[in-house]
Design a protein around this motif. Structure first.
Motif, PDB file in Angstrom:
ATOM      1  N   HIS A  16       0.837  -1.201   0.000  1.00 15.51           N
ATOM      2  CA  HIS A  16       0.000   0.000   0.000  1.00 15.51           C
ATOM      3  C   HIS A  16       0.869   1.247   0.000  1.00 15.51           C
ATOM      4  N   LEU A  17       0.366   2.262  -0.667  1.00 16.97           N
ATOM      5  CA  LEU A  17       1.049   3.554  -0.671  1.00 16.97           C
ATOM      6  C   LEU A  17       1.045   4.164   0.719  1.00 16.97           C
ATOM      7  N   SER A  18       2.141   4.777   1.075  1.00 17.63           N
ATOM      8  CA  SER A  18       2.177   5.601   2.287  1.00 17.63           C
ATOM      9  C   SER A  18       1.710   6.996   1.888  1.00 17.63           C
ATOM     10  N   ALA A  19       1.572   7.868   2.861  1.00 14.19           N
ATOM     11  CA  ALA A  19       1.206   9.255   2.548  1.00 14.19           C
ATOM     12  C   ALA A  19       2.262   9.875   1.642  1.00 14.19           C
ATOM     13  N   ARG A  20       3.528   9.586   1.902  1.00 14.95           N
ATOM     14  CA  ARG A  20       4.611  10.116   1.066  1.00 14.95           C
ATOM     15  C   ARG A  20       4.517   9.584  -0.369  1.00 14.95           C
ATOM     16  N   GLY A  21       4.276   8.284  -0.511  1.00 23.15           N
ATOM     17  CA  GLY A  21       4.138   7.688  -1.843  1.00 23.15           C
ATOM     18  C   GLY A  21       2.978   8.281  -2.616  1.00 23.15           C
ATOM     19  N   ARG A  22       1.883   8.516  -1.921  1.00 29.80           N
ATOM     20  CA  ARG A  22       0.710   9.115  -2.562  1.00 29.80           C
ATOM     21  C   ARG A  22       0.992  10.563  -2.971  1.00 29.80           C
ATOM     22  N   ALA A  23       1.708  11.299  -2.127  1.00 31.42           N
ATOM     23  CA  ALA A  23       1.987  12.718  -2.397  1.00 31.42           C
ATOM     24  C   ALA A  23       2.920  12.917  -3.583  1.00 31.42           C
ATOM     25  N   LEU A  24       3.694  11.884  -3.939  1.00 32.56           N
ATOM     26  CA  LEU A  24       4.635  12.010  -5.052  1.00 32.56           C
ATOM     27  C   LEU A  24       3.988  11.810  -6.422  1.00 32.56           C
ATOM     28  N   GLU A  25       2.711  11.432  -6.443  1.00 34.00           N
ATOM     29  CA  GLU A  25       2.069  11.116  -7.726  1.00 34.00           C
ATOM     30  C   GLU A  25       2.141  12.272  -8.716  1.00 34.00           C
ATOM     31  N   ALA A  26       1.666  13.432  -8.360  1.00 33.09           N
ATOM     32  CA  ALA A  26       1.625  14.545  -9.315  1.00 33.09           C
ATOM     33  C   ALA A  26       3.023  14.952  -9.789  1.00 33.09           C
ATOM     34  N   PRO A  27       3.994  15.180  -8.896  1.00 27.26           N
ATOM     35  CA  PRO A  27       5.307  15.584  -9.401  1.00 27.26           C
ATOM     36  C   PRO A  27       6.025  14.481 -10.190  1.00 27.26           C
ATOM     37  N   ALA A  28       5.831  13.232  -9.812  1.00 31.61           N
ATOM     38  CA  ALA A  28       6.494  12.152 -10.539  1.00 31.61           C
ATOM     39  C   ALA A  28       5.874  11.958 -11.921  1.00 31.61           C
ATOM     40  N   ILE A  29       4.556  12.050 -12.012  1.00 32.78           N
ATOM     41  CA  ILE A  29       3.884  11.938 -13.310  1.00 32.78           C
ATOM     42  C   ILE A  29       4.293  13.103 -14.211  1.00 32.78           C
ATOM     43  N   ALA A  30       4.430  14.291 -13.634  1.00 31.56           N
ATOM     44  CA  ALA A  30       4.884  15.445 -14.417  1.00 31.56           C
ATOM     45  C   ALA A  30       6.301  15.213 -14.940  1.00 31.56           C
ATOM     46  N   ALA A  31       7.155  14.620 -14.129  1.00 30.52           N
ATOM     47  CA  ALA A  31       8.526  14.323 -14.561  1.00 30.52           C
ATOM     48  C   ALA A  31       8.527  13.312 -15.699  1.00 30.52           C
ATOM     49  N   ALA A  32       7.674  12.297 -15.601  1.00 28.76           N
ATOM     50  CA  ALA A  32       7.580  11.297 -16.663  1.00 28.76           C
ATOM     51  C   ALA A  32       7.044  11.917 -17.956  1.00 28.76           C
ATOM     52  N   ALA A  33       6.050  12.787 -17.822  1.00 26.20           N
ATOM     53  CA  ALA A  33       5.499  13.457 -19.006  1.00 26.20           C
ATOM     54  C   ALA A  33       6.558  14.330 -19.665  1.00 26.20           C
ATOM     55  N   ALA A  34       7.368  15.010 -18.865  1.00 24.77           N
ATOM     56  CA  ALA A  34       8.440  15.840 -19.419  1.00 24.77           C
ATOM     57  C   ALA A  34       9.465  14.978 -20.154  1.00 24.77           C
ATOM     58  N   THR A  35       9.750  13.800 -19.615  1.00 22.68           N
ATOM     59  CA  THR A  35      10.680  12.875 -20.272  1.00 22.68           C
ATOM     60  C   THR A  35      10.118  12.427 -21.609  1.00 22.68           C
ATOM     61  N   ASN A  36       8.843  12.047 -21.623  1.00 16.27           N
ATOM     62  CA  ASN A  36       8.207  11.635 -22.873  1.00 16.27           C
ATOM     63  C   ASN A  36       8.168  12.774 -23.884  1.00 16.27           C
ATOM     64  N   ASP A  37       7.805  13.956 -23.433  1.00 22.01           N
ATOM     65  CA  ASP A  37       7.736  15.105 -24.344  1.00 22.01           C
ATOM     66  C   ASP A  37       9.109  15.408 -24.945  1.00 22.01           C
ATOM     67  N   ALA A  38      10.150  15.333 -24.136  1.00 19.98           N
ATOM     68  CA  ALA A  38      11.497  15.592 -24.643  1.00 19.98           C
ATOM     69  C   ALA A  38      11.904  14.535 -25.665  1.00 19.98           C
ATOM     70  N   ALA A  39      11.600  13.275 -25.362  1.00 20.44           N
ATOM     71  CA  ALA A  39      12.000  12.186 -26.259  1.00 20.44           C
ATOM     72  C   ALA A  39      11.226  12.204 -27.572  1.00 20.44           C
ATOM     73  N   LEU A  40       9.949  12.527 -27.508  1.00 19.68           N
ATOM     74  CA  LEU A  40       9.100  12.481 -28.698  1.00 19.68           C
ATOM     75  C   LEU A  40       8.910  13.848 -29.347  1.00 19.68           C
ATOM     76  N   GLY A  41       9.674  14.813 -28.890  1.00 20.02           N
ATOM     77  CA  GLY A  41       9.519  16.185 -29.355  1.00 20.02           C
ATOM     78  C   GLY A  41       9.680  16.385 -30.847  1.00 20.02           C
ATOM     79  N   ASP A  42      10.384  15.490 -31.500  1.00 20.54           N
ATOM     80  CA  ASP A  42      10.604  15.599 -32.940  1.00 20.54           C
ATOM     81  C   ASP A  42       9.464  14.982 -33.758  1.00 20.54           C
ATOM     82  N   LEU A  43       8.497  14.368 -33.089  1.00 24.44           N
ATOM     83  CA  LEU A  43       7.386  13.708 -33.783  1.00 24.44           C
ATOM     84  C   LEU A  43       6.125  14.556 -33.692  1.00 24.44           C
ATOM     85  N   ASN A  44       5.364  14.587 -34.785  1.00 26.13           N
ATOM     86  CA  ASN A  44       4.072  15.275 -34.703  1.00 26.13           C
ATOM     87  C   ASN A  44       3.068  14.362 -34.011  1.00 26.13           C
ATOM     88  N   LEU A  45       1.869  14.858 -33.758  1.00 29.99           N
ATOM     89  CA  LEU A  45       0.884  14.098 -32.991  1.00 29.99           C
ATOM     90  C   LEU A  45       0.552  12.764 -33.653  1.00 29.99           C
TER      91      LEU A  45
END
Length: 144
Positions: A94-123
């Motif tokens: 089960h998630l702890s309070a800390r694990g749950r609190a990291l969801e938004a910033p960690a998902i944002a970091a993953a999205a930034a990684t994907n955007d950087a990697a796929l930045g040369d591709l159109n939709l």
């Protein structure tokens, strides 16, 4: 005949995965996370209370690897183990309070990684690329 790594799907996929992991690791390091921990958290954010066996199956990793990752996550206060309500031999994670609190910033970091990697591709290219990757993964899984 020489091996042509630029014509090898396996070589390219492995290389790309390492680069994705490196980019993600850099972005989530300030959150105190490693890529393996992020993968576990993603599964728990979707469905908290999975067993170690379920996490192994969902993430396609070895049992020993998952045991080590979860031990570090418990130590770091990201998750906690509890007795499984239906199986006395199993524990649920089960998630702890800390694990749950990291969801938004960690998902944002993953999205930034994907955007950087796929930045040369159109939709359309991004959508096609993702669809093709899902097909290859499904094919590999079906081969056992």
């Amino acid at each position: 005949m020489a091996f042509d790594k630029q014509a090898s799907a396996g070589y390219l996929a492995n290389h790309m995965a390492r680069l994705f992991a490196r980019g993600l690791a850099e972005r989530i390091r300030p959150l105190g996370l490693a890529p393996a921990q992020f993968a576990v958290l993603v599964e728990l954010w979707v469905g908290d209370g999975l067993t170690q066996k379920e996490l192994v199956e969902r993430l396609d990793v070895e049992q020993a690897t998952m045991a080590n990752t979860l031990a570090r996550m418990v130590r770091d206060g990201l998750v906690e183990r509890r007795p499984h309500p239906a199986d006395r031999r199993a524990q649920s994670v089960h998630l702890s309070a800390r694990g749950r609190a990291l969801e938004a910033p960690a998902i944002a970091a993953a999205a930034a990684t994907n955007d950087a990697a796929l930045g040369d591709l159109n939709l359309a290219e991004r959508l096609q690329f993702l669809a093709l990757m899902r097909r290859v993964i499904a094919t590999l899984r079906s081969q056992g």
